[in-house]
Design a protein around this motif. Structure first.
Motif, PDB file in Angstrom:
ATOM      1  N   VAL A 120       0.839  -1.206   0.000  1.00  0.00           N
ATOM      2  CA  VAL A 120       0.000   0.000   0.000  1.00  0.00           C
ATOM      3  C   VAL A 120       0.872   1.255   0.000  1.00  0.00           C
ATOM      4  CG1 VAL A 120      -1.625   1.371   1.375  1.00  0.00           C
ATOM      5  CG2 VAL A 120      -2.031  -1.057   1.039  1.00  0.00           C
ATOM      6  N   ILE A 121       1.895   1.269   0.827  1.00  0.00           N
ATOM      7  CA  ILE A 121       2.789   2.429   0.896  1.00  0.00           C
ATOM      8  C   ILE A 121       3.482   2.642  -0.438  1.00  0.00           C
ATOM      9  CG2 ILE A 121       4.905   3.311   1.970  1.00  0.00           C
ATOM     10  CD1 ILE A 121       4.001   1.746   4.532  1.00  0.00           C
ATOM     11  N   ALA A 122       4.040   1.584  -1.000  1.00  0.00           N
ATOM     12  CA  ALA A 122       4.756   1.696  -2.272  1.00  0.00           C
ATOM     13  C   ALA A 122       3.824   2.114  -3.411  1.00  0.00           C
ATOM     14  CB  ALA A 122       5.440   0.371  -2.605  1.00  0.00           C
ATOM     15  N   ALA A 123       2.653   1.496  -3.487  1.00  0.00           N
ATOM     16  CA  ALA A 123       1.714   1.822  -4.568  1.00  0.00           C
ATOM     17  C   ALA A 123       1.187   3.250  -4.431  1.00  0.00           C
ATOM     18  CB  ALA A 123       0.555   0.830  -4.575  1.00  0.00           C
ATOM     19  N   SER A 124       0.922   3.676  -3.206  1.00  0.00           N
ATOM     20  CA  SER A 124       0.414   5.042  -3.002  1.00  0.00           C
ATOM     21  C   SER A 124       1.448   6.085  -3.396  1.00  0.00           C
ATOM     22  CB  SER A 124       0.019   5.241  -1.540  1.00  0.00           C
ATOM     23  OG  SER A 124      -1.049   4.426  -1.204  1.00  0.00           O
ATOM     24  N   PHE A 125       2.684   5.872  -2.964  1.00  0.00           N
ATOM     25  CA  PHE A 125       3.712   6.852  -3.297  1.00  0.00           C
ATOM     26  C   PHE A 125       4.111   6.797  -4.765  1.00  0.00           C
ATOM     27  CE2 PHE A 125       4.815   6.995   1.408  1.00  0.00           C
ATOM     28  CZ  PHE A 125       4.101   8.177   1.591  1.00  0.00           C
TER      29      PHE A 125
ATOM     30  N   THR B  44       1.372   8.694  -6.490  1.00  0.00           N
ATOM     31  CA  THR B  44       1.532  10.130  -6.241  1.00  0.00           C
ATOM     32  C   THR B  44       2.649  10.705  -7.099  1.00  0.00           C
ATOM     33  OG1 THR B  44       0.774   9.864  -3.974  1.00  0.00           O
ATOM     34  CG2 THR B  44       2.026  11.845  -4.461  1.00  0.00           C
ATOM     35  N   TRP B  45       3.787  10.028  -7.133  1.00  0.00           N
ATOM     36  CA  TRP B  45       4.922  10.526  -7.910  1.00  0.00           C
ATOM     37  C   TRP B  45       4.579  10.598  -9.399  1.00  0.00           C
ATOM     38  CZ3 TRP B  45       7.999   8.182 -11.675  1.00  0.00           C
ATOM     39  CH2 TRP B  45       9.106   8.930 -12.073  1.00  0.00           C
ATOM     40  N   LEU B  46       3.919   9.565  -9.916  1.00  0.00           N
ATOM     41  CA  LEU B  46       3.531   9.579 -11.325  1.00  0.00           C
ATOM     42  C   LEU B  46       2.583  10.737 -11.636  1.00  0.00           C
ATOM     43  CD1 LEU B  46       3.018   5.794 -12.066  1.00  0.00           C
ATOM     44  CD2 LEU B  46       4.599   7.315 -13.244  1.00  0.00           C
ATOM     45  N   MET B  47       1.640  10.982 -10.744  1.00  0.00           N
ATOM     46  CA  MET B  47       0.664  12.033 -11.007  1.00  0.00           C
ATOM     47  C   MET B  47       1.280  13.425 -10.836  1.00  0.00           C
ATOM     48  SD  MET B  47      -2.349  12.462 -12.166  1.00  0.00           S
ATOM     49  CE  MET B  47      -3.293  10.982 -11.946  1.00  0.00           C
TER      50      MET B  47
ATOM     51  N   SER C  14      -3.937  12.596  -5.911  1.00  0.00           N
ATOM     52  CA  SER C  14      -2.560  12.734  -5.427  1.00  0.00           C
ATOM     53  C   SER C  14      -2.512  12.970  -3.929  1.00  0.00           C
ATOM     54  CB  SER C  14      -1.860  13.889  -6.146  1.00  0.00           C
ATOM     55  OG  SER C  14      -1.807  13.645  -7.514  1.00  0.00           O
ATOM     56  N   TYR C  15      -3.327  13.879  -3.448  1.00  0.00           N
ATOM     57  CA  TYR C  15      -3.333  14.181  -2.008  1.00  0.00           C
ATOM     58  C   TYR C  15      -3.871  13.011  -1.201  1.00  0.00           C
ATOM     59  CZ  TYR C  15      -2.599  18.947  -3.714  1.00  0.00           C
ATOM     60  OH  TYR C  15      -2.113  20.051  -4.350  1.00  0.00           O
TER      61      TYR C  15
ATOM     62  N   THR D 103      -3.129   6.999 -16.361  1.00  0.00           N
ATOM     63  CA  THR D 103      -3.697   5.657 -16.262  1.00  0.00           C
ATOM     64  C   THR D 103      -2.850   4.771 -15.355  1.00  0.00           C
ATOM     65  OG1 THR D 103      -4.632   5.840 -18.481  1.00  0.00           O
ATOM     66  CG2 THR D 103      -4.386   3.612 -17.589  1.00  0.00           C
ATOM     67  N   THR D 104      -1.543   4.867 -15.485  1.00  0.00           N
ATOM     68  CA  THR D 104      -0.646   4.093 -14.626  1.00  0.00           C
ATOM     69  C   THR D 104      -0.792   4.520 -13.168  1.00  0.00           C
ATOM     70  OG1 THR D 104       0.899   3.894 -16.469  1.00  0.00           O
ATOM     71  CG2 THR D 104       1.745   3.366 -14.289  1.00  0.00           C
TER      72      THR D 104
END
Length: 181
Positions: A31-36, A39-42, A70-71, A152-153
Motif C-alpha cells: 500500500v505504501i509503495a503503490a500510493s507513493f 503520487t509521484w507519477l501524477m 494525489s493528495y 492511467t498508470t
C-alpha cells in the motif's frame, strides 16, 4: 501421543499469528509503495504539444480530481506507514482484538479515501479518453498520449492500493472478532 497433539495445538495459534502479522506487514508495504508511486507519477505528469502554432499543455494540477487523487495517496501512504509501525510494535506483544479493531477502522477510513480518489480520477480519465458527445467535450488522449498513459498508470497503482486496503480491512475485521484465548 497426547503430548504431541498438545504441542501441535499450542504452536498452531502462534504460527497463524506470525503468518497473519507477516501478511499484514507485506500488504501495508505494498500500500505504501503503490500510493507513493501513484503520487509521484501524477505529480510529475505533464505534457506540452504544438498544434499548428498553438502550444497546448496538460498538467495534473489543471484537474481537481487528479489533485484529489494525489493528495489522497499521500495521506494513505503516510498513515499506512504509521499503521505499519503500530502493527510492528503491538503485533509482536499481543493479539488483543481491540488492536485489530483499531486497525480495521483505520484501514476502512483509508480505503474509503483512496476509493473516492480512484473514482474521481477514473471518471476524468474516461472523459479525457472518450470525450462526451452529448455535452460537446472532446477527447484529449489522442493528442496527449504520454499524459494519459501516466495518469492511467497512476490510477492503476491507486487501485492496487485500494485492493490491498480492502484485504487489510477484511482481515482486520475478522481478527478483531476472534475471542482471545
Amino acid at each position: 501421543m497426547e503430548d504431541i497433539e498438545t504441542k501441535i495445538s499450542q504452536n498452531q495459534p502462534l504460527k497463524t499469528q506470525k503468518i497473519f502479522i507477516g501478511a499484514q506487514i507485506f500488504l501495508r508495504i505494498v500500500v505504501i509503495a503503490a500510493s507513493f508511486a501513484s503520487t509521484w507519477l501524477m505529480l510529475t505528469n505533464k505534457q506540452t504539444i504544438d498544434i499548428g502554432g498553438f502550444v497546448l499543455d496538460a498538467n495534473y494540477s489543471y484537474s481537481p480530481e487528479f489533485k484529489f487523487l494525489s493528495y489522497a495517496n499521500i495521506v494513505v501512504g503516510a498513515f499506512s506507514f504509521l499503521s505499519l509501525l503500530f502493527l510492528v510494535l503491538v503485533g509482536r506483544r499481543s493479539s488483543n482484538p481491540t488492536y485489530y479493531f483499531i486497525l480495521f477502522l483505520h484501514d476502512l477510513a483509508l480505503m474509503s479515501l483512496v476509493l473516492g480518489g480512484c473514482a474521481a480520477a477514473t471518471v476524468i480519465g474516461s472523459l479525457g479518453k472518450y470525450g462526451n458527445s452529448h455535452t460537446g467535450w472532446m477527447q484529449i488522449c489522442d493528442h496527449f498520449g504520454k499524459f494519459c498513459k501516466r495518469a492511467t498508470t497512476s490510477v492503476t497503482f491507486s487501485y492496487l492500493s485500494l485492493v490491498c486496503l480492502l484485504i487489510l480491512t477484511i482481515t482486520s475485521a475478522c481478527k478483531s472478532r476472534q475471542i482471545q484465548v
